[in-house]
Design a protein around this motif. Structure first.
Motif, mmCIF file in Angstrom:
data_model
loop_
_atom_site.group_PDB
_atom_site.id
_atom_site.type_symbol
_atom_site.label_atom_id
_atom_site.label_comp_id
_atom_site.label_asym_id
_atom_site.label_seq_id
_atom_site.Cartn_x
_atom_site.Cartn_y
_atom_site.Cartn_z
ATOM 1 N N VAL A 29 0.860 -1.182 0.000
ATOM 2 C CA VAL A 29 0.000 0.000 0.000
ATOM 3 C C VAL A 29 0.898 1.234 0.000
ATOM 4 N N HIS A 32 0.092 7.015 0.159
ATOM 5 C CA HIS A 32 0.303 7.872 1.329
ATOM 6 C C HIS A 32 0.642 9.281 0.852
ATOM 7 N N SER A 97 -11.579 0.477 2.628
ATOM 8 C CA SER A 97 -10.542 0.543 3.652
ATOM 9 C C SER A 97 -9.964 1.954 3.667
ATOM 10 N N VAL A 99 -6.921 4.472 4.730
ATOM 11 C CA VAL A 99 -5.487 4.485 5.018
ATOM 12 C C VAL A 99 -5.094 5.919 5.410
ATOM 13 N N ALA A 120 1.513 3.404 6.513
ATOM 14 C CA ALA A 120 1.298 1.948 6.584
ATOM 15 C C ALA A 120 1.550 1.330 5.214
ATOM 16 N N GLY A 123 -0.486 -3.755 4.135
ATOM 17 C CA GLY A 123 -1.755 -3.984 4.793
ATOM 18 C C GLY A 123 -2.664 -4.847 3.950
ATOM 19 N N ARG A 144 -2.674 -5.067 9.609
ATOM 20 C CA ARG A 144 -2.323 -3.647 9.656
ATOM 21 C C ARG A 144 -0.947 -3.505 10.276
ATOM 22 N N SER A 464 -7.989 9.921 -2.636
ATOM 23 C CA SER A 464 -7.067 10.434 -1.626
ATOM 24 C C SER A 464 -7.197 11.943 -1.502
#
Length: 475
Positions: A29, A32, A97, A99, A120, A123, A144, A464
């Protein structure tokens, strides 16, 4: 890599003999930061200026402004499985999900910066309907691992910066599955040793005595939390104002988990016939005999468990080219070392039997291309494409992670609100190839032709958003 799992009771093997182990997956993942996500996280040679360089290349912080940012990525996934021969199709409902991530960069001097990040990079979360045969592998799983990374970056020269950080990893894992009675070994009621098939030395299973395949008799939940430590380092080499190269290395992380295993009985509704191996009268409910396994010294009584997982390392190299003052082009290559997930040796405490579970992973290759265009003084437009090979080999594809090669297509923008505030938005379409897989566990001797019985299909979308605030002298 060998992973060992210890349990407080030797007879727990009855419950786990056909189960998948607790394990990390080839689920990398990297969404970010909305700025990074809008360019498929390309940019090891020139990361976004929102502090996310803490993850994507710590070396960049010494050349960026002081900033704090936070945001979240929502990843929406849906899957289905179609059996080869019957054509039956099993769908799992779309799930979302979230994040979250956060970053901080503080320029201490012209050459030195300190940063901190919460992210993270590995995951997993997936669930399937209970009527799906894959429930005997997993019907609800989550993994996680949150990285906390304090970071330093320093400009050794105008053309070379380096950086690195130490990561504290906080991990949690949960596996829910059903246990199939037909696959369990039948114990002799007087000795406790396995009953053998007449005329052989082969242990008999309940299926040999007429228990139908896919007979649920227990619901298992294994969960644990753990911590680990690793590091993330990088460097950026600037050839000119228009060309730079970058490299980053995120080391593997070994996580020690401690938790428990809980088992709940699932009624089978079956009765035993005359002459059964337990020596009880015909017509006796089978559930009554199994009930004792869920308490006291029974095989399925609550147990403390522990395991160690190793999250893989990453190596990323890339280039950043600015052919004009308003356009930046990025190209990266990432190698992720999933091959360490090979065979898991499971040790049971108090002299219980050991066993092996096949993981059979392979290293993955990722190719990333991104672009950023300054459409106006306060508006940046971004896009990207990424291709990722699958970590699972053909015989390892299962409900736990129905994975295949993937293409990512992204678009997004960044808008300067003034007074140091900026908002970034991104959308990502994840297109995964259909792939054949299995719905049951496998042995080391079995290959894809032996166990794969249908085709998994998946699709996903990611949205995002993040907000950043620049402070200090260079806003």
């Amino acid at each position: 890599m060998t992973r060992r799992l210890t349990c407080a009771g030797v007879s727990l093997l009855l419950a786990l003999g056909g189960a998948q182990p607790l394990r990390a997956q080839g689920s990398n993942v990297m969404q970010h930061g909305a700025c990074a996500t809008s360019m498929v996280s390309a940019g090891v040679a020139s990361p976004c200026h929102d502090g996310s360089a803490v993850l994507f290349n710590p070396a960049a912080l010494a050349g960026q402004q002081s900033v704090i940012s936070a945001g979240v990525t929502a990843i929406i996934t849906a899957s289905d499985f179609t059996y080869d021969f019957t054509g039956e199709r099993v769908e799992r409902d779309a799930t979302t999900s979230f994040v979250p991530f956060g970053f901080l960069n503080h320029r201490i001097t012209d050459r030195l910066a300190a940063g901190f990040g919460v992210f993270a990079p590995y995951g997993l979360g997936i669930d399937w309907p209970l009527e799906f045969e894959g429930r005997f592998v997993s019907y609800d799983t989550s993994l996680r691992n949150i990285y906390l990374q304090p970071t330093l970056s320093y400009a050794l020269a105008d053309w070379l910066t380096v950086g690195g950080g130490v990561d504290v990893v906080l991990g949690s894992i949960e596996l829910n599955q059903r246990l199939d009675l037909s696959e369990q070994i039948v114990p002799d009621p007087s000795t406790g040793q396995p009953v053998t098939i007449p005329g052989t030395n082969t242990p008999a299973r309940f299926g040999n005595f007429g228990v139908p395949r896919s007979t649920d008799f227990a619901d298992a939940r294994l969960a644990g939390d753990g911590t680990g430590a690793t590091f993330n380092v990088g460097a950026i080499l600037r050839f000119s104002d228009f060309l730079s190269a970058g490299v980053r290395y995120l080391h593997s992380a070994e996580i020690d988990y401690d938790g428990d295993a809980r088992f709940e009985p699932v009624p089978t509704g079956l009765t035993l016939g005359a002459g059964n191996p337990f020596g009880v009268p015909g017509g006796t409910p089978l559930d009554a005999l199994l009930q004792g396994q869920f308490s006291g010294e029974g095989a399925l009584a609550p147990r403390d468990i522990g395991t160690t997982l190793e999250l893989p390392y990453q190596v990323v190299v890339g280039l950043a080219v600015s052919p004009t003052e308003t356009l930046k082009l990025l190209a990266d290559y990432q190698f992720t070392g999933w091959e360490s997930f090979d065979v898991a040796e499971i040790d049971f405490a108090e002299g219980g039997p050991d066993t092996e579970l096949v993981l059979d992973y392979r290293n993955t290759h990722t190719f990333l291309v991104g672009a950023e265009y300054a459409a106006a003084e306060d508006l940046d437009l971004r896009a990207g494409w990424r291709f990722n090979t699958a970590a699972e080999k053909a015989a390892s594809v299962s409900p736990f992670l129905p994975e295949a090669d993937r293409n990512y297509y992204t678009a997004g923008l960044g808008y300067d609100l003034g007074r140091g505030l900026r908002v970034d938005l991104a959308y990502q379409a994840i297109v995964q190839a259909d792939r054949r897989g299995r719905v049951r566990s496998r042995t080391l001797e079995q290959n894809a032709g032996d166990v794969n019985v249908g085709v998994y299909s998946n699709d996903a979308h990611a949205f995002s958003a993040s907000v950043s605030y620049s402070f200090g002298g260079d806003r």
